[in-house]
Enzyme design. Structure first.
Site, short mmCIF file in Angstrom:
data_model
loop_
_atom_site.label_atom_id
_atom_site.label_comp_id
_atom_site.label_asym_id
_atom_site.label_seq_id
_atom_site.Cartn_x
_atom_site.Cartn_y
_atom_site.Cartn_z
N HIS A 14 -2.52 -10.05 5.58
CA HIS A 14 -2.72 -8.60 5.47
C HIS A 14 -2.31 -8.22 4.05
O HIS A 14 -1.13 -7.99 3.76
CB HIS A 14 -1.87 -7.86 6.50
CG HIS A 14 -2.12 -8.30 7.92
ND1 HIS A 14 -3.17 -7.80 8.68
CD2 HIS A 14 -1.49 -9.21 8.70
CE1 HIS A 14 -3.15 -8.38 9.87
NE2 HIS A 14 -2.15 -9.24 9.91
N THR A 15 -3.30 -8.16 3.17
CA THR A 15 -3.00 -8.01 1.74
C THR A 15 -2.36 -6.67 1.41
O THR A 15 -1.64 -6.56 0.41
CB THR A 15 -4.28 -8.19 0.91
OG1 THR A 15 -5.27 -7.24 1.35
CG2 THR A 15 -4.84 -9.59 1.07
N CYS A 16 -2.62 -5.65 2.20
CA CYS A 16 -2.01 -4.35 1.91
C CYS A 16 -0.51 -4.35 2.17
O CYS A 16 0.22 -3.50 1.65
CB CYS A 16 -2.68 -3.26 2.75
SG CYS A 16 -4.36 -2.90 2.24
N PHE A 17 -0.07 -5.29 3.02
CA PHE A 17 1.34 -5.32 3.38
C PHE A 17 2.03 -6.60 2.91
O PHE A 17 3.19 -6.84 3.27
CB PHE A 17 1.49 -5.18 4.91
CG PHE A 17 0.71 -4.03 5.48
CD1 PHE A 17 -0.48 -4.24 6.16
CD2 PHE A 17 1.16 -2.73 5.31
CE1 PHE A 17 -1.19 -3.18 6.67
CE2 PHE A 17 0.45 -1.66 5.84
CZ PHE A 17 -0.74 -1.88 6.51
N SER A 61 0.81 -1.22 0.00
CA SER A 61 0.00 0.00 0.00
C SER A 61 0.84 1.27 0.00
O SER A 61 0.37 2.33 -0.40
CB SER A 61 -0.92 0.00 1.23
OG SER A 61 -0.14 -0.08 2.42
#
Length: 767
Positions: free
Chosen positions: A732-735, A710
């Protein structure tokens, strides 16, 4: 002899070795043919023959018999006397069975009975010891006889578009040589008795299933399949699915293959009279409920969760269904697989009134039964099985085509490379829905080349990249990374934008319809909306992580006297700011602690759906011009992305080399178990694991070292989860981060990761 003469069987052809009567309009085999005892090749394809005479036995030197594309319903038993026969082609007839004497064809090497109506293969086929290639495509087979396992020379077997039972269907995922392992399993099954705790039964449609008296559950999968797989060498075992493996199957005497007993010792009983679960009293084993699916394939049922019960082990030779007493209120649950526990919890979370009946949302009266939208869009069958079922359903929608290539109608796309997007839009949009079902023929003007699939594949690659070209203002990159796209809310700058969005939908539908892949990736919300699934606040994280955190903060904190908001939002359009009311008179309604949940819901709906609803509706219309909604409703958004974008080869060594660790090191046992489990996965499963952690199965050009999070470049990261090993991994797909509990063994790691692959992509898991 290369053709027919004036009188077949005359002196001039009585010593012939070959006879070709292809496409002669024959309604029967001329009787003179049976007198040519020297005949070695007889070709009678593409006629209207409806009967084969028992006199066929006279051709005892025959080695090749071609009877394809006729109208033959039965074959005489005398066919078995052609002991020199090596090739037999009976494709595209009306056969519903093969003669029992087929096992006498000891020299047979190639058998083709595709495109018939055969429901059963005689057990005697095991006598064809030299059989190497068998094509049984598009029949009505549900099972193969145990004698089929005696075909030790078999190297090619085609069972596509049959109703093969789920146990044998699991071998299809192994690869081109699955027949070798399938035959080995049939031999193993013939020599191994059913474990004592299981009972073989049949439902009302005569389909075989297995009742487990220890866990009080049922399955379509023969438990001997799991024993067989566990005894394979490691390199081969890892390619097989162990989903649905009964708990404690390898305990005590069942750890090794059971002793050999005659096949007749297997108990086969009728199904339970009603298959109804009786809550509050003695419980019978329910017949496994078939999932809504294509009629050509029995789906593998999910393991049925049941209420906590303790059951004594039944006697080995029990012939009647055992009934178990209702347990005490605090009875401890029997050992169950993790998948079983998850399915039970999954049903409970959706308030299914039938989960106590071990139905797990499979009861026909349950409002969730057969409704993937309410169940999170995921079927408990394997992704591979559902994909194959989809492919067969789409094939049925294709328009019939003549055999000759030059006579086949095509949807022609005549394109200039410099004007590819505009030319493609013109040709695709002027075609009606019926013409869209024709195969594409791509012609690049000024270039020589015939489109046998390569140019079409190139066109899908090029046009999918043009779709996301910022010059057309149709899509814009997400704020999470720079290679996934979302609909541009300002696309109306192009007055024809809705027609272009319908064109996008047609391109996506055509790619799925014809089995090609696109080269652009969209946000998970896009795929959910394409499937008609509802969106929620959690979907905002993949669009704008900062906005997501702000809205989540509002929900989790008391905002009294903290923020001043109204039921409005602002949209910047070409240098000007426009205020949009989220509800009537929203500008006059302040956001308070009491109505903040409504505010977040309305704002989320506007940002994810309502603000681009017209554009998405146009895409959906174009998609449904080719793909009926019912055909894809069993898939979730992550699986639809895999169907449209394909699975790229995952380089495990590159993955490991570009992974960072927190509170772990590469030598930590839990990390070692994780990488060992990944190495044992199929490429399909690895792509799903990447998708679970990063939000997409796409790996950027250059490999894992170029992954983006992100806030910029961010490598794959494994972080120690300070939770017990009973918990599942969390992503945690954003990280690009995987929180991995410290599992104690490879088997435990594989079980937890398998649960993630089955349920994690649908939002099921820990919160």
């Amino acid at each position: 002899m290369g053709g027919s003469c004036c009188k077949i069987g005359c002196a001039s052809c009585v010593d012939a070795m070959q006879l070709d009567l292809f496409q002669q309009g024959l309604s029967e085999i001329p009787h003179g043919v049976y007198k040519i005892k020297s005949l070695r090749l007889l070709a009678l394809g593409a006629n209207k023959i409806s009967e084969v005479s028992p006199d066929i036995q006279n051709l005892h030197n025959l080695q090749t018999l071609l009877l394809w594309c006729n109208e033959i319903p039965r074959l005489p038993q005398e066919l078995g006397r052609l002991t020199q026969l090596r090739r037999l082609d009976l494709s595209k007839n009306r056969l519903d069975r093969l003669p029992a004497t087929i096992g006498n064809l000891v020299s047979l090497e190639n058998l083709d009975v595709s495109f018939n109506q055969i429901t059963e293969i005689p057990a005697s086929i095991g006598g064809c010891k030299n059989l190497r290639e068998v094509n049984m495509k598009r029949n009505a087979l549900t099972d193969l006889p145990e004698g089929f396992g005696d075909l030790v020379q078999l190297t090619e077997l085609n069972l596509e578009q049959n109703n093969i039972n789920p146990t044998l269907a699991r071998f299809f995922d192994f690869g081109d040589r699955y027949c070798v392992h399938l035959c080995a399993f049939l031999r193993f099954k013939k020599a191994t008795r059913l474990p004592a705790r299981f009972e073989q039964r049949q439902d009302r449609q005569a389909r075989v299933y297995y009742a487990d008296h220890e866990t009080q559950s049922t399955s379509w999968i023969d438990p001997r399949y799991f024993i067989f797989v566990r005894n394979l060498p490691f390199q081969e075992r890892r390619k097989f699915s162990l989903n649905g493996e009964p708990s404690n199957l390898f305990a005590s005497e069942e750890r090794a293959p059971a002793p050999v007993v005659p096949a007749s010792a297997t108990s086969v009983t009728a199904s339970s009279p009603d298959g109804v679960c009786h809550c509050g009293g003695p419980t019978k084993h329910p017949t496994p409920a078939p999932h809504a699916s294509t009629p050509r394939q029995h789906p593998t049922p999910a393991p049925h969760a049941s209420t906590p019960r303790q059951h004594p082990t039944p006697a080995p030779h029990a012939s009647t269904p055992r009934q178990h007493p209702t347990p005490a209120p605090h009875a401890s649950p029997p050992a169950r697989t993790l998948i079983s526990v998850l399915a039970h919890t999954w049903a409970q979370q959706r308030a299914c009134p039938y989960h106590l009946c071990a139905k797990c949302c499979r009861h026909v009266d349950c409002p969730l039964h057969g409704n993937p939208d309410l169940m999170g869009g995921a079927s408990l069958r394997s992704f591979t099985t559902r994909t194959e079922a989809l492919r067969q359903q789409l094939k049925a929608l294709h328009l019939p085509e003549p055999e000759t290539w030059k006579d086949k109608p095509r949807l022609r796309l005549s394109l200039k490379r410099t004007e590819l997007f505009e030319n493609s839009f013109r040709d695709v949009m002027r075609a009606n829905t019926e013409r869209l079902k024709l195969r594409l023929q791509v012609i690049f003007q000024g270039e020589e080349g015939l489109d046998y699939g390569g140019l079409t594949r190139e066109w899908f690659t090029l046009v999918s990249k043009e779709i996301t070209n910022p010059n057309y203002a149709l899509f814009t990159v997400s704020q999470v990374d720079d290679y996934t796209f979302r609909i541009n809310p300002l696309s109306s700058i192009n007055p024809e934008h809705l027609q272009y969005f319908r064109f996008v939908g047609r391109v996506l539908g055509k790619a799925l319809f014809d089995g090609f892949f696109i080269s652009c990736y969209f946000t998970p919300v896009f795929y959910k909306r394409l499937l008609g699934l509802p969106v929620s606040l959690t979907d905002m994280e993949a669009i704008d992580p900062e906005y997501y955190r702000s809205l989540k903060w509002i929900l989790e904190n008391d905002i009294t006297d903290t923020v001043e908001l109204a039921f409005t939002t602002e949209l910047e359009e070409f240098g000007t700011t426009r205020v949009i009311e989220l509800k009537p008179d929203g500008a006059q309604i302040p956001v308070t602690e009491e109505n903040k949940a409504e505010y977040v819901d309305l704002l989320t709906d506007h940002l994810l759906s309502r603000g681009t609803r017209e554009q998405m509706d146009a895409i959906v219309r174009g998609f449904h011009d080719l793909i009926p909604h019912d055909l894809v409703r069993s898939f979730n958004s992550a699986e639809l992305e895999l169907l449209l974008c394909g699975v790229h080869s995952i380089d495990v060594q590159d993955w490991k080399a570009n992974t960072e660790y927190r509170y772990y090191t590469p030598s930590t046992p839990a990390v070692q178990f994780f990488w060992q489990a990944v190495e044992r996965m199929t490429n399909d499963q690895r792509a799903k694991m990447v998708q679970f952690v990063t939000g997409t199965s796409k790996i950027p050009p250059g490999g894992f070292s170029f992954l983006v999070g992100s806030s910029g470049p961010r490598r794959f990261q494994i972080c120690k989860a300070h939770k017990s090993p009973e918990h599942l991994p969390v992503a945690h797909t954003c990280f690009n981060q995987l929180d991995l509990p410290e599992y104690r063994s490879l088997e435990e790691t594989e079980e937890r990761l398998q649960a993630v692959l089955e349920y994690g992509l649908t939002g099921f898991g820990e919160k």
